[in-house]
Design a protein around this motif. Sequence first.
Motif, PDB file in Angstrom:
ATOM      1  N   LYS A 177       0.879  11.239   4.174  1.00 40.57           N
ATOM      2  CA  LYS A 177       0.670  11.793   5.507  1.00 40.57           C
ATOM      3  C   LYS A 177       1.336  13.154   5.599  1.00 40.57           C
ATOM      4  O   LYS A 177       2.234  13.485   4.817  1.00 40.57           O
ATOM      5  CB  LYS A 177       1.209  10.857   6.583  1.00 40.57           C
ATOM      6  N   LYS A 237      -6.893  -9.001   8.030  1.00 45.79           N
ATOM      7  CA  LYS A 237      -6.319  -7.684   8.292  1.00 45.79           C
ATOM      8  C   LYS A 237      -5.094  -7.829   9.177  1.00 45.79           C
ATOM      9  O   LYS A 237      -5.068  -8.643  10.088  1.00 45.79           O
ATOM     10  CB  LYS A 237      -7.340  -6.787   8.985  1.00 45.79           C
ATOM     11  N   THR A 253       0.374   5.406   0.678  1.00 50.94           N
ATOM     12  CA  THR A 253      -0.519   6.397   1.269  1.00 50.94           C
ATOM     13  C   THR A 253       0.262   7.683   1.479  1.00 50.94           C
ATOM     14  O   THR A 253       1.447   7.760   1.181  1.00 50.94           O
ATOM     15  CB  THR A 253      -1.127   5.862   2.576  1.00 50.94           C
ATOM     16  N   ARG A 261       3.107  -0.962   8.871  1.00 47.02           N
ATOM     17  CA  ARG A 261       3.862   0.130   9.473  1.00 47.02           C
ATOM     18  C   ARG A 261       4.631   0.885   8.395  1.00 47.02           C
ATOM     19  O   ARG A 261       5.099   0.295   7.422  1.00 47.02           O
ATOM     20  CB  ARG A 261       4.823  -0.427  10.512  1.00 47.02           C
ATOM     21  N   GLU A 262       4.783   2.163   8.588  1.00 51.34           N
ATOM     22  CA  GLU A 262       5.508   3.015   7.629  1.00 51.34           C
ATOM     23  C   GLU A 262       6.971   2.602   7.547  1.00 51.34           C
ATOM     24  O   GLU A 262       7.613   2.327   8.554  1.00 51.34           O
ATOM     25  CB  GLU A 262       5.404   4.457   8.103  1.00 51.34           C
ATOM     26  N   TYR A 267       0.814  -1.203   0.000  1.00 50.16           N
ATOM     27  CA  TYR A 267       0.000   0.000   0.000  1.00 50.16           C
ATOM     28  C   TYR A 267       0.853   1.261   0.000  1.00 50.16           C
ATOM     29  O   TYR A 267       1.902   1.323   0.631  1.00 50.16           O
ATOM     30  CB  TYR A 267      -0.929   0.013   1.216  1.00 50.16           C
ATOM     31  N   LEU A 317       3.657   5.841  11.036  1.00 51.81           N
ATOM     32  CA  LEU A 317       2.239   5.573  10.873  1.00 51.81           C
ATOM     33  C   LEU A 317       1.985   4.076  10.923  1.00 51.81           C
ATOM     34  O   LEU A 317       2.755   3.289  10.383  1.00 51.81           O
ATOM     35  CB  LEU A 317       1.787   6.129   9.522  1.00 51.81           C
ATOM     36  N   GLU A 318       0.885   3.660  11.609  1.00 54.80           N
ATOM     37  CA  GLU A 318       0.483   2.268  11.655  1.00 54.80           C
ATOM     38  C   GLU A 318      -0.968   2.175  11.234  1.00 54.80           C
ATOM     39  O   GLU A 318      -1.816   2.862  11.786  1.00 54.80           O
ATOM     40  CB  GLU A 318       0.646   1.682  13.052  1.00 54.80           C
ATOM     41  N   LEU A 319      -1.242   1.326  10.252  1.00 55.04           N
ATOM     42  CA  LEU A 319      -2.597   1.154   9.741  1.00 55.04           C
ATOM     43  C   LEU A 319      -2.943  -0.319   9.717  1.00 55.04           C
ATOM     44  O   LEU A 319      -2.072  -1.161   9.525  1.00 55.04           O
ATOM     45  CB  LEU A 319      -2.703   1.711   8.315  1.00 55.04           C
ATOM     46  N   LYS A 320      -4.226  -0.624   9.901  1.00 52.55           N
ATOM     47  CA  LYS A 320      -4.698  -1.995   9.729  1.00 52.55           C
ATOM     48  C   LYS A 320      -5.243  -2.116   8.323  1.00 52.55           C
ATOM     49  O   LYS A 320      -6.197  -1.452   7.960  1.00 52.55           O
ATOM     50  CB  LYS A 320      -5.778  -2.319  10.749  1.00 52.55           C
ATOM     51  N   LYS A 321      -4.580  -2.942   7.512  1.00 55.95           N
ATOM     52  CA  LYS A 321      -4.970  -3.142   6.125  1.00 55.95           C
ATOM     53  C   LYS A 321      -5.069  -4.639   5.849  1.00 55.95           C
ATOM     54  O   LYS A 321      -4.584  -5.453   6.623  1.00 55.95           O
ATOM     55  CB  LYS A 321      -3.930  -2.531   5.182  1.00 55.95           C
TER      56      LYS A 321
END
Length: 49
Positions: free
Chosen positions: A21, A42, A19, A46-47, A17, A30-34
């Motif tokens: 910011k 899911k 993204t 992590r960035e 992914y 940044l930490e996202l649940k994808k």
Amino acid sequence: MRQNIVVECVETGERLYLTSKNKRNTPDRLELKKYSPKLRRKAIFRETK
């Protein structure tokens, strides 16, 4: 000033992914649940640098 970042799965290491910011508002990583196709669920992404 938004910058594009790549997020990497913590468990598998895949980079799927892209993204963006704002570095001024969120200087930490940044930490996202994808969704991870390898795990088929899911996961935390992590960035990367």
